[in-house]
Scaffold this motif. Structure first.
Motif, mmCIF file in Angstrom:
data_model
loop_
_atom_site.group_PDB
_atom_site.id
_atom_site.type_symbol
_atom_site.label_atom_id
_atom_site.label_comp_id
_atom_site.label_asym_id
_atom_site.label_seq_id
_atom_site.Cartn_x
_atom_site.Cartn_y
_atom_site.Cartn_z
ATOM 1 N N GLY A 138 0.828 -1.196 0.000
ATOM 2 C CA GLY A 138 0.000 0.000 0.000
ATOM 3 C C GLY A 138 0.862 1.245 0.000
ATOM 4 N N PRO A 139 0.278 2.398 0.338
ATOM 5 C CA PRO A 139 1.028 3.659 0.304
ATOM 6 C C PRO A 139 2.217 3.655 1.253
ATOM 7 N N ARG A 140 3.215 4.461 0.927
ATOM 8 C CA ARG A 140 4.471 4.520 1.670
ATOM 9 C C ARG A 140 4.273 5.129 3.056
ATOM 10 N N PRO A 141 4.868 4.514 4.096
ATOM 11 C CA PRO A 141 4.826 5.127 5.432
ATOM 12 C C PRO A 141 5.792 6.309 5.514
ATOM 13 N N GLN A 142 5.908 6.878 6.694
ATOM 14 C CA GLN A 142 6.828 7.986 6.873
ATOM 15 C C GLN A 142 8.262 7.527 6.653
ATOM 16 N N ALA A 143 9.140 8.496 6.344
ATOM 17 C CA ALA A 143 10.521 8.175 6.013
ATOM 18 C C ALA A 143 11.292 7.723 7.244
ATOM 19 N N SER A 163 -7.193 -12.867 -2.219
ATOM 20 C CA SER A 163 -7.355 -11.451 -2.542
ATOM 21 C C SER A 163 -6.028 -10.892 -3.046
ATOM 22 N N ARG A 164 -6.131 -9.914 -3.906
ATOM 23 C CA ARG A 164 -4.937 -9.332 -4.507
ATOM 24 C C ARG A 164 -4.182 -8.493 -3.473
ATOM 25 N N LEU A 165 -2.866 -8.682 -3.450
ATOM 26 C CA LEU A 165 -2.029 -7.863 -2.585
ATOM 27 C C LEU A 165 -1.745 -6.532 -3.273
ATOM 28 N N ALA A 200 2.946 1.460 -2.907
ATOM 29 C CA ALA A 200 2.028 1.787 -3.994
ATOM 30 C C ALA A 200 1.676 3.271 -3.962
ATOM 31 N N ASP A 201 1.422 3.812 -5.121
ATOM 32 C CA ASP A 201 0.908 5.174 -5.191
ATOM 33 C C ASP A 201 -0.504 5.212 -4.617
#
Length: 989
Positions: free
Chosen positions: A456-461, A744-746, A751-752
Motif C-alpha cells: 500500500g502507500p508509503r509510510p513515513q521516512a 485477494s490481490r495484494l 504503492a501510489d
C-alpha cells in the motif's frame, strides 16, 4: 651485429590457428637448440594470449620443454599494464611510477567538481573518468595537450567547444602540476617512455636470444616504433594476426589512412570500420608496407582450408568494391565449414548454442568456444550447459555490481539514500548475505510479514516510519501480521539503526564509504568480504577509501547508489577455477589469438556485434579528426577483425536472434556481408533450432479449457456483500476465488495513492464531517486539505487532484445545505446493514442515507469517478443502490425504522461534468423517463436479479464459470489464476 635493411615481418593468415601455428614455427626453427626457447622473449597483446600460446606449447611439445618468456604488453585499448619483465631496465634515471588508477580518477573527479560545483560526486567521477580517457588517448597518440587550445573550428562548433575547453584547462595546466607534486606520471605516458627506452636499448644492445612480437595490433606510435625496432633486430620478428594478403592494391589503398592534402594539410578520413584498417595504420606507423610482410610458413592440425582465408577477404571488401561479388566464382564465395543459425528470440539462440557446444564435446579431444560480446547471451548459455553438469570457462567474468557483494553494497546505499523506503528496505533485508546462517529462516519469516505490512502507500521516512506503522490501531484487519512484525522488528532495527546513524554523520565520500564498509560487515557477519568475489569487493573498497580524501568534496548521499553501481560495474570478477577443459566462453578481447575446433560466434545483431561506439562526452568526431585521434568507429573495425579472424576456424557457427530484449533486431552488417556474398552457398544450421524447440517440448499438449469449478453446497457462501453481486454476475470464477478460496490481490509495495485509496480517503473525510456537531462547509474543506498532508500522498497527486477535490467538496457542502433547506436530512453515514434476502444474508455499507421530506429514505453512493450508466443498471448490473434499498426496506439498518421505504437513489460524483466538479446522477426515474427504471420498482428489480443469482450459485449447483460477461469492467485480479491467456478467444464454450 647490424640491423637488417628490411624488417622481419610475417603474418599468420586467418584460416590458421594463430597460437598453434606460431608455436609450430618457433619449435621448427629452434628444435636443435633446447636452450634457445628458454632465452627467447615473446611479446603478446594480453594475458589471455599468453594462456593460448602456453597451451599451444603444451600441445606441441610432447614432453618437457623450457618455455620462452611470455610477456603481455597491452591490448588495443592499452588497458593492461606492461608486463613486469620489461620494467627493470637498469637506467640511471628510472622512469617515475604511474599514478594508481583509482587515485587518478578521484583527483580528476575533484577537479571536475571544482569547475562544475552543480554536479554530484557520482557525475564527477564519471566525467573525470571520461576526461582521463581523453588524456590517455592524446598521450597514446602523442598529441600534445596544447593542441586543444590551438584548434580552429567552424562557427557551428565554436560555442560548444569553448565550453569544453574550459574543462580541458584542467588537463592543460592543473593536471601536470598535480602529478609533479606527487612524483607520478600517467600510466599511458609511462608506457610510452618505457617502450621508447626499450627500443633505444635494443638498438644499441640487442638481446642475445630471439625476440618475437606476435598478434599485436595496437596502433600507438610508441608500440609501432618498438615493433619496427624488433623487426629490424638480427634475431627479431614481428608476426601479425590475419593481415589480409589476398586483397588487391586498389582495395588495400582504398581503406586508408590517406596522405594529407597538399593544400590544407588535412587527411581525409579512412574506413575505420574496416577490419584491416588498424593493421594498415600500424604498418604505416612502422614505416612498412604490406609488401614487407611475408606469410608464416607453419600451420597445425587445427587449421581450416586455405581457401577460407581468401573468401574471408572477399567478404570484407570495402563498401565501394562489393559489386565484385556478382562476378565471383562459386569457389571464391563459398565458406565451407561455416553455418548460420537464425532464430526468433535470444532464449532460443542460447539454447541452440548450448546444444551445439554439448554436441562438440561428444567427439574426444575436440574443443569448442562461444565468442560473443553479449554478456546476457553468455550467461544464458552457461545456465543451459549446467543442465548437463557442464561448467563453462567464462573468461570475461561478471561485473561486480551484479554479484552478491556488489548487490548488497548497492542495496545498502539505496536504502539509506531513500531513507528506508519500503522497496529498498525490503531489498536489503531479503538479500542472501544478510543474516546468513542458522537464523536465516526465522529472519525471512519476519521479512515476509513486514512485506505484507508495507503493502500500500508509503509510510513515513526513516526507520521511525516502520515504528509508527506498528502502533496499535482500531479495527485492525492486519492485527496478526502486525503482531508478528512487532515481535521481530526490534532485532532488525538494531541492525539497521547503526547504518542510519553512521550515514547521518558521514558528510564526505570517504565517510560514506567507511560507514558502508563497516555496516556491510555487520549485516552479513563479514560474509560479504569472503571468497573471490568478496576479495574483489574488499580490494576495490580499500582503493576507493584510500583515494577518497583526494576525491570529490561534495558527496550527495542520494547519488551514492549510482556511484557505487558505476564503480562496481567497472570490476569484472572471474571464477578462480576454470570450467570444462575443452569448452570456453569468451569476449572479443579474450578471443583474440584463440581458436577452437568449433567456434560459435553469437549475438550477430547490429549494436551488439559490432557494438555501437559509446559517445565521447568531451570530444566530438570532428574535433577528434582535427586532433589526429582515431575515430570512435575504430572499435567497429576491431570487432570486424575479431569476427574475420574467428571465421578461420575449421568449423564455425554464426548465430543471431531476430528479436532482442527491446524489440525487433537488425542483423549485423557482418552477417549481412556473408549472406550477400555467399548467396546460394549460404548454409543454415536449422537443426540446432529444431533441437532447441524439442528439448523442452512436452510429450503431449493438453490445452486448458475455461475453468468452471463446482464446489459443494456446503462451502458456498450464505452471506454476500452487495459489492460482490456484480462480480458474481459478470465473472463467477472471480467471485469463487475471492469468497470461497479466500484469495485477494495484494497491493504493491510502496504503492501510489491510486483510485482505491482516493475513494477510501474521500469517504473517510465525508463520514467524519457528516458525523460532526454541525455541517460546516469550512470544516469539510479543512478536513479535505488535511488529507493531502498525509505522508503517503505523492506531491504530484496533491498538485493534480487537490484543486479538483476541493471544488467537488465545496459542491457537496452546498448541495447538502440546499437539501437541508428543503427538508432533507442526513440520518446515517457509512452505516452497515444486513438482511435475509432470497434465503441469503445480504450485507452492505451505505455511504450515506438521507431522510426525505416525505419520510422515505434516500440512498446515496459517493463516486470519485464516473458512476454506472442507467443502461447498466437496467441490464441487471451495478445494483448496489437497489440492494442497499432492499436491506433498508427489510429493516436491516439499525435506527431507521422497521419497514422504511427507499424513495430515492443517487450517485454523487466528484468528477467533472460541464464546467464544474461534482454532480448528481440517478439510475432511476419516478416515471421511467429516458428508459430508466421506475424508482418505485428499483428494489423489486434488484431483488429479481439477486434471487436468480442466489438460486443458481449460492443455493444451487451452478459452476462458477470464468469471464461469463467479459465486456464488463474487470480489474483482472484473477486472470492468472484462471489462466485466461491460454483459453480466452477459443470456441470451447
Amino acid at each position: 651485429m647490424g640491423d637488417r635493411a628490411r624488417p622481419s615481418l610475417f603474418t599468420i593468415p586467418a584460416h590458421r590457428a594463430f597460437a598453434d601455428a606460431l608455436v609450430a614455427g618457433l619449435l621448427a626453427q629452434h628444435r636443435g637448440d633446447p636452450m634457445a626457447l628458454a632465452q627467447a622473449m615473446v611479446l603478446l597483446p594480453n594475458n589471455r594470449a599468453i594462456r593460448a600460446v602456453s597451451d599451444a606449447f603444451v600441445r606441441r611439445s610432447g614432453g618437457g620443454l623450457l618455455l620462452p618468456r611470455l610477456i603481455a604488453i597491452g591490448d588495443p585499448d592499452l588497458g593492461e599494464q606492461v608486463g613486469g619483465a620489461l620494467d627493470p631496465l637498469g637506467e640511471e634515471e628510472p622512469i617515475p611510477p604511474a599514478i594508481a588508477p583509482m587515485r587518478r580518477q578521484m583527483m580528476l573527479a575533484r577537479m571536475v567538481q571544482d569547475a562544475r560545483p552543480d554536479i554530484d560526486a557520482g557525475q564527477a567521477l564519471q566525467l573525470g573518468q571520461a576526461l582521463g580517457a581523453v588524456l590517455d588517448q592524446m598521450q597514446v597518440e602523442r598529441v600534445p595537450l596544447t593542441a586543444l587550445r590551438d584548434l580552429d573550428l567552424s562557427a557551428e562548433l565554436s560555442r560548444h567547444w569553448q565550453t569544453s575547453l574550459a574543462m580541458f584547462e584542467i588537463l592543460i595546466a592543473r593536471w601536470p602540476r598535480e602529478l609533479a607534486l606527487i612524483g607520478c606520471i600517467d600510466l599511458a605516458d609511462r608506457r610510452n617512455r618505457l617502450f621508447d627506452r626499450l627500443a633505444e636499448r635494443w638498438a644499441a644492445h640487442p638481446p642475445t636470444g630471439f625476440v618475437i612480437a606476435a598478434g599485436i595490433s595496437t596502433t600507438a606510435p610508441a608500440v609501432a616504433h618498438l615493433l619496427r625496432r624488433i623487426g629490424e633486430m638480427p634475431r627479431g620478428m614481428v608476426v601479425f594476426a590475419a593481415l589480409d594478403q589476398y586483397m588487391d592494391a586498389d582495395a588495400w589503398d582504398g581503406i586508408g589512412p590517406f596522405p594529407p592534402d597538399p593544400v590544407s594539410g588535412r587527411r581525409a578520413p579512412g574506413h575505420e570500420s574496416h577490419p584491416q584498417y588498424a593493421l594498415k595504420r600500424l604498418l604505416d606507423g612502422m614505416s612498412a608496407t604490406r609488401d614487407d610482410v611475408a606469410q608464416w610458413r607453419w600451420g597445425s592440425e587445427h587449421d581450416a582450408r586455405a581457401v577460407r582465408g581468401r573468401n574471408i577477404s572477399n567478404a570484407m571488401l570495402p563498401p565501394r568494391l562489393t559489386s565484385r561479388w556478382r562476378d565471383l566464382k562459386t569457389a571464391d564465395r563459398s565458406l565451407a565449414g561455416v553455418e548460420a543459425l537464425e532464430v526468433a528470440t535470444p532464449g532460443e539462440e542460447a539454447q541452440a548454442i548450448a546444444i551445439a557446444l554439448r554436441e562438440a564435446l561428444e567427439t574426444p579431444e575436440r574443443t569448442a568456444a562461444l565468442v560473443t560480446p553479449d554478456r546476457q547471451l553468455a550467461t544464458r548459455v552457461s545456465a543451459h550447459l549446467r543442465r548437463w553438469g557442464i561448467e563453462a570457462d567464462d573468461s570475461a567474468g561478471q561485473p561486480l555490481s551484479r554479484l552478491l557483494p556488489g548487490t548488497l553494497l548497492i542495496a545498502m546505499a539505496e536504502a539509506v539514500a531513500e531513507r528506508f523506503a519500503p522497496v529498498p528496505l525490503l531489498t536489503l533485508l531479503k538479500h542472501p548475505l544478510v543474516m546468513r546462517g542458522e537464523g536465516r529462516l526465522a529472519w525471512l519469516e519476519g521479512v515476509r510479514a513486514l512485506d505484507l505490512l508495507l503493502r500500500g502507500p508509503r509510510p513515513q521516512a526513516g526507520l521511525q516510519g516502520v515504528d509508527l506503522l506498528l502502533m496499535p490501531r482500531e479495527d485492525d484487519r492486519q492485527r496478526i501480521v502486525r503482531d508478528q512484525v512487532r515481535a521481530w522488528w526490534p532485532t532488525a532495527r538494531a541492525m539497521l539503526e547503526p547504518l542510519e546513524t553512521a550515514f547521518a554523520a558521514a558528510v564526505d565520500l570517504g565517510g560514506q564509504l567507511a560507514a558502508l564498509r563497516e555496516q556491510a560487515g555487520a549485516l552479513s557477519a563479514d560474509a560479504i568480504w569472503a571468497g573471490h568475489q568478496g576479495h574483489a569487493a574488499a580490494d576495490l573498497f580499500a582503493e576507493m577509501e584510500a583515494a577518497a580524501p583526494e576525491g570529490p568534496r561534495q558527496a550527495d548521499l542520494r547519488a551514492l547508489p549510482a556511484l557505487l553501481d558505476h564503480m562496481l560495474g567497472g570490476v569484472s570478477v572471474r571464477p578462480p577455477q576454470g570450467g570444462h577443459p575443452r569448452l570456453a566462453i569468451l569476449g572479443l578481447i579474450e578471443a583474440r589469438l584463440t581458436q577452437a575446433d568449433l567456434m560459435i560466434l553469437g549475438g550477430l545483431n547490429e549494436g551488439t556485434w559490432p557494438g555501437l561506439p559509446a559517445p565521447d562526452p568531451w570530444l566530438a568526431p570532428r574535433i577528434r579528426r582535427e586532433l589526429g585521434l582515431p575515430g570512435l568507429e575504430t572499435r567497429i573495425g576491431l570487432a570486424a577483425h575479431d569476427f574475420a579472424s574467428a571465421l578461420g576456424a575449421p568449423h564455425v557457427l554464426i548465430t543471431r536472434a531476430r528479436r532482442g530484449s527491446g524489440g525487433p533486431a537488425v542483423a549485423s552488417r557482418l552477417w549481412l556481408r556473408l549472406k550477400a556474398m555467399t548467396g546460394a552457398q549460404w548454409r543454415s544450421a536449422e537443426r540446432y533450432a529444431g533441437f532447441a524447440r524439442m528439448i523442452d517440448a512436452p510429450a503431449a499438449y493438453y490445452p486448458v479449457r475455461r475453468p468452471a469449478p463446482v464446489p459443494p453446497l456446503s462451502v458456498r457462501p450464505k452471506l454476500i456483500p452487495v459489492t460482490d453481486v456484480d462480480r458474481l454476475k459478470a465473472d463467477p470464477f472471480a467471485f469463487y476465488a475471492r469468497r470461497i478460496l479466500r484469495l485477494s490481490r495484494l497491493d504493491p509495495v510502496d504503492a501510489d495513492a491510486g483510485p482505491a485509496w482516493r475513494g477510501t480517503a474521500v469517504h473517510d473525510v465525508l463520514q467524519r464531517w457528516a458525523q460532526g456537531d454541525r455541517l460546516d462547509p469550512a470544516d469539510l474543506e479543512a478536513r479535505a486539505l488535511a488529507m493531502f498532508d498525509q505522508p503517503e500522498v505523492h506531491p504530484l497527486l496533491k498538485a493534480l487532484w487537490q484543486p479538483r477535490l476541493i471544488e467537488a467538496i465545496r459542491w457537496i457542502a452546498a448541495e447538502v445545505a440546499d437539501d437541508m433547506a428543503k427538508g432533507r436530512h442526513i440520518v446515517a453515514v457509512e452505516q452497515e446493514g444486513r438482511a435475509e434476502i432470497a434465503d441469503v444474508t445480504l450485507m452492505g455499507k451505505a455511504d450515506r442515507i438521507d431522510r426525505l421530506p416525505d419520510g422515505g429514505l434516500g440512498i446515496i453512493d459517493y463516486k470519485t469517478g464516473k458512476p454506472p450508466s442507467a443502461r447498466q443498471v437496467k441490464a441487471g448490473y451495478a445494483l448496489q443502490l437497489g440492494l442497499l434499498g432492499l436491506i433498508a426496506e427489510a429493516g436491516g439498518f439499525v435506527g431507521l425504522g422497521d419497514r422504511p421505504v427507499a424513495g430515492d437513489f443517487e450517485y454523487w460524483s466528484l468528477a467533472k461534468k460541464g464546467e464544474q466538479f461534482g454532480y448528481r446522477e440517478r439510475p432511476v426515474d419516478p416515471l421511467g423517463k429516458r428508459d430508466k427504471i421506475i424508482t418505485a420498482d428499483f428494489t423489486a428489480h434488484a431483488y429479481d436479479h439477486f434471487e436468480r443469482l442466489a438460486a443458481e450459485y449460492l443455493l444451487g449447483a451452478a459452476p462458477f464459470k470464468a469471464q461469463v460477461n467479459p465486456e464488463l469492467a474487470n480489474y483482472g485480479d484473477y486472470d492468472q489464476l484462471m489462466r485466461l491467456e491460454e483459453w480466452y478467444g477459443r470456441d470451447d464454450g
